[in-house]
Scaffold this active site. Structure first.
Site, PDB file in Angstrom:
ATOM      1  N   HIS A  90     -12.222  -3.820  -5.318  1.00  0.00           N
ATOM      2  CA  HIS A  90     -12.141  -2.386  -5.049  1.00  0.00           C
ATOM      3  C   HIS A  90     -12.466  -1.612  -6.330  1.00  0.00           C
ATOM      4  O   HIS A  90     -12.320  -2.147  -7.440  1.00  0.00           O
ATOM      5  CB  HIS A  90     -10.743  -2.022  -4.562  1.00  0.00           C
ATOM      6  N   GLU A  92     -10.843   0.727  -7.790  1.00  0.00           N
ATOM      7  CA  GLU A  92      -9.679   0.868  -8.666  1.00  0.00           C
ATOM      8  C   GLU A  92      -9.359  -0.444  -9.390  1.00  0.00           C
ATOM      9  O   GLU A  92      -9.003  -0.438 -10.572  1.00  0.00           O
ATOM     10  CB  GLU A  92      -8.453   1.312  -7.854  1.00  0.00           C
ATOM     11  N   CYS A 120      -5.329   1.598  -1.748  1.00  0.00           N
ATOM     12  CA  CYS A 120      -4.605   0.662  -0.897  1.00  0.00           C
ATOM     13  C   CYS A 120      -3.432   0.058  -1.667  1.00  0.00           C
ATOM     14  O   CYS A 120      -3.278   0.263  -2.876  1.00  0.00           O
ATOM     15  CB  CYS A 120      -5.543  -0.441  -0.416  1.00  0.00           C
ATOM     16  N   CYS A 123      -4.295  -2.048  -4.794  1.00  0.00           N
ATOM     17  CA  CYS A 123      -4.619  -1.243  -5.966  1.00  0.00           C
ATOM     18  C   CYS A 123      -3.372  -0.546  -6.519  1.00  0.00           C
ATOM     19  O   CYS A 123      -3.213  -0.427  -7.738  1.00  0.00           O
ATOM     20  CB  CYS A 123      -5.688  -0.207  -5.612  1.00  0.00           C
TER      21      CYS A 123
END
Length: 213
Positions: A90, A92, A120, A123
């Site tokens: 992701h 992040e 999410c 993260c």
């Protein structure tokens, strides 16, 4: 005596008014400071949206993130789930990995993580372990769930931090309508058609051009 009392009251009021900007700087946020902060948030969130669009052009999910310290962009990252063939890549997570390697813990704790959409739980946990104390996001959990159909029941970052007694300044959504447009650049996968059906992407064609989606 009455005249003296009235004069004293007026003098005290004038003194309080003259000190108001100074007091705001020491604690409360004055109107000008709040307006400046809001403009900064919008500027950096738009950069996160640009990063998300760039990710989409490369065939990845449309998410982007950046790290800002004292008004300066320190790092920028994109989602690389498909190009790295790794479902944890992701935007992040990519940012946190780089930040831990390249930036001191002190600076990291003073920095703001800007992300195109509310992170999410994966993260959020990584942010918690890495010492992030301020997150600004574009698209909210609810708007993202409605658009994508994801029914993610994970704990939002602010709630996770509350449960662990770690402070987190949680700001958003910021420019959410603009952020939803970014999903017009979603890559070609099983979710693409259902996402695009819910969006008016007529003005996003030129921004989404890149590798076939």
């Amino acid at each position: 005596m009455k005249g003296l009392t009235l004069t004293a009251i007026l003098s005290a009021l004038l003194l309080a008014l003259s000190l108001a900007p100074v007091m705001a700087g020491n604690g409360a946020v004055g109107p000008n400071q709040a307006e400046t902060a809001a403009k900064d948030h919008e500027r950096f969130i738009r950069q996160a949206y640009d990063l998300a669009i760039s990710a989409g052009k490369k065939g990845n999910h449309t998410f982007g993130a950046l790290l800002v310290h004292e008004g300066k962009v320190m790092l920028t990252t994109e989602n690389t789930v498909y190009t790295d063939k790794d479902s944890t890549r992701h935007a992040e997570i990519n940012l946190i990995v780089r930040a831990r390697r390249e930036i001191s813990p002190k600076v990291l704790g003073e920095s703001t993580l800007y992300t195109s959409a509310a992170p999410c739980m994966l993260c959020c946990a990584a942010m918690w372990y890495s010492g992030f104390k301020r997150v600004v996001y574009g698209v909210s959990y609810d708007a993202l769930a409605e658009l994508t159909g994801f029914k993610d029941k994970s704990i939002p970052c602010d709630k996770l931090h509350e449960q662990t007694d770690k402070p987190l300044e949680w700001i958003g959504p910021v420019l959410e309508k603009e952020g939803l447009k970014v999903f017009c650049c979603w890559p070609r996968d099983s979710f693409q058609s259902s996402i695009l059906k819910k969006l008016d992407c007529a003005d996003m064609g030129s921004r989404c051009n890149g590798e076939p989606r």
